[in-house]
Write an enzyme that holds these catalytic residues in place. Structure first.
Site, PDB file in Angstrom:
ATOM      1  N   HIS A  99      45.931  38.682  42.735  1.00 21.95           N
ATOM      2  CA  HIS A  99      47.121  39.588  42.082  1.00 21.95           C
ATOM      3  C   HIS A  99      46.975  40.471  43.123  1.00 21.95           C
ATOM      4  O   HIS A  99      48.773  41.503  43.300  1.00 21.95           O
ATOM      5  CB  HIS A  99      46.245  40.784  40.837  1.00 21.95           C
ATOM      6  CG  HIS A  99      45.846  39.872  39.561  1.00 21.95           C
ATOM      7  ND1 HIS A  99      46.997  38.388  39.374  1.00 21.95           N
ATOM      8  CD2 HIS A  99      44.752  39.461  38.806  1.00 21.95           C
ATOM      9  CE1 HIS A  99      46.839  37.797  38.455  1.00 21.95           C
ATOM     10  NE2 HIS A  99      45.165  38.336  37.770  1.00 21.95           N
ATOM     11  N   ASP A 136      41.996  30.217  38.240  1.00 20.41           N
ATOM     12  CA  ASP A 136      41.896  30.776  37.839  1.00 20.41           C
ATOM     13  C   ASP A 136      42.654  30.860  36.748  1.00 20.41           C
ATOM     14  O   ASP A 136      43.955  30.927  36.463  1.00 20.41           O
ATOM     15  CB  ASP A 136      42.670  32.358  38.040  1.00 20.41           C
ATOM     16  CG  ASP A 136      41.580  33.447  38.071  1.00 20.41           C
ATOM     17  OD1 ASP A 136      40.414  34.375  38.454  1.00 20.41           O
ATOM     18  OD2 ASP A 136      42.426  33.682  37.103  1.00 20.41           O
ATOM     19  N   HIS A 138      44.159  33.385  35.121  1.00 24.21           N
ATOM     20  CA  HIS A 138      45.787  34.481  35.264  1.00 24.21           C
ATOM     21  C   HIS A 138      46.138  33.275  36.227  1.00 24.21           C
ATOM     22  O   HIS A 138      45.711  33.397  36.693  1.00 24.21           O
ATOM     23  CB  HIS A 138      44.819  35.913  35.611  1.00 24.21           C
ATOM     24  CG  HIS A 138      44.249  35.971  34.241  1.00 24.21           C
ATOM     25  ND1 HIS A 138      42.505  36.492  35.211  1.00 24.21           N
ATOM     26  CD2 HIS A 138      44.643  36.198  33.304  1.00 24.21           C
ATOM     27  CE1 HIS A 138      42.576  36.720  33.401  1.00 24.21           C
ATOM     28  NE2 HIS A 138      42.990  37.090  32.867  1.00 24.21           N
ATOM     29  N   ASP A 213      36.721  32.593  34.365  1.00 19.70           N
ATOM     30  CA  ASP A 213      37.676  32.955  33.381  1.00 19.70           C
ATOM     31  C   ASP A 213      38.319  32.558  32.803  1.00 19.70           C
ATOM     32  O   ASP A 213      38.873  32.288  31.380  1.00 19.70           O
ATOM     33  CB  ASP A 213      38.386  33.744  33.396  1.00 19.70           C
ATOM     34  CG  ASP A 213      40.019  34.162  34.796  1.00 19.70           C
ATOM     35  OD1 ASP A 213      39.941  32.827  35.329  1.00 19.70           O
ATOM     36  OD2 ASP A 213      40.055  34.836  35.530  1.00 19.70           O
TER      37      ASP A 213
END
Length: 286
Positions: A99, A136, A138, A213
């Site tokens: 991110h 991931d 996200h 995740d």
């Protein structure tokens, strides 16, 4: 932060992490870091000069310890890439801070190790085209931001559509999965897309962000993969790349649970699978 220590402890107990395959990264060259990130952002973070708003967006309070840990983790991804070139497959015990953007951090990510290491490989002539396979849960929005105007690094993101970040980056290759997707759905999408992407872009090096995740019990994930599903995902990605003789450097990505030993157990699936696949190879962990 304790998940990193717990992961190392669990792998040691399993006999996977040993003194013979454990490597410690050297201090990170700020020159390498600044090839990717904005120079002033790097300097302000190292000196503890980020604003309260910037720290809040990152989600981690600044400290000298955080600086040391952050720089070592990015250096570790570079070392993992070097070991993957030597041995075909290598796994980091951290990394996947996808991110972080060129001039700011976000979502527990300060510097983008995947972007820094990709640019470093190309700068040193160790790779001509890098593909980042980001599994991931996200979207790796920060990673995409580094490569909007480049065609030698291809970021690919399989992520939950209804999840952070709210505003998805439109660059790179984005493959969105519906909220609540189970392992069968996830693996079907992965198998339909990964081989074609590798054939279309023909990378000569791969980074694999094996975020844990996606797990059904992850508190920030919104997907429903079991331990076995995660194991099959990791095996499929690694074997597909290795079958094409592509060196693969793995990072652990995200994983969230109030009981951090459970997160460490989920992350360890990647290293267990890599150890199984690399049984007849020399496999390095850092």
């Amino acid at each position: 932060m304790s998940k990193f220590r717990l992961l190392a402890e669990q792998l040691s107990e399993l006999g996977i992490l040993t003194s013979e395959n454990c490597f410690e990264p050297s201090p990170l060259s700020l020159t390498a870091l600044m090839r990717a990130h904005d120079k002033h952002y790097v300097q302000r973070f190292v000196r503890g000069q980020l604003t309260q708003k910037e720290e809040k967006e990152i989600g981690l309070p600044w400290s000298e310890w955080l600086v040391e840990r952050t720089l070592r983790a990015v250096s570790g991804t570079i070392l993992t890439a070097e070991l993957a070139l030597d041995h075909g497959l290598a796994c980091h015990l951290a990394g996947g801070t996808h991110h972080a953007h060129p001039s700011h951090g976000a979502g527990f990510c300060i510097f983008n190790d995947l972007a820094v290491a990709s640019i470093d490989l190309i700068h040193r002539g160790l790779a001509k085209k890098v593909m980042i396979l980001d599994c991931d849960v996200h979207q790796g929005d920060g990673t995409v931001a580094f490569f909007t105007n480049r065609d030698d690094v291809i970021p690919v993101s399989w992520h939950c559509d209804e999840n952070y970040p709210v505003d998805k980056h439109q660059g790179g290759v984005n493959i969105a999965l519906p909220k609540g997707a189970d392992g069968k759905c996830y693996l079907s999408v992965l198998k339909e897309t990964l081989p074609d992407l590798l054939l279309r872009y023909s990378p000569d090096f791969v980074f694999y962000d094996a975020g844990a995740d996606v797990h059904i019990d992850d508190r920030l994930g919104f997907l429903n993969l079991t331990d076995d599903d995660v194991r099959m995902r990791d095996r499929y990605v690694l074997e597909t790349c290795l079958d094409l003789s592509l060196p693969v450097a793995c990072v652990i990505g995200g994983g969230y649970d109030r009981q951090e030993y459970k997160v460490a157990q989920r992350h360890s699936i990647l290293h267990q699978v890599a150890n199984e696949i690399g049984n007849e190879r020399r496999l390095a962990f850092i």
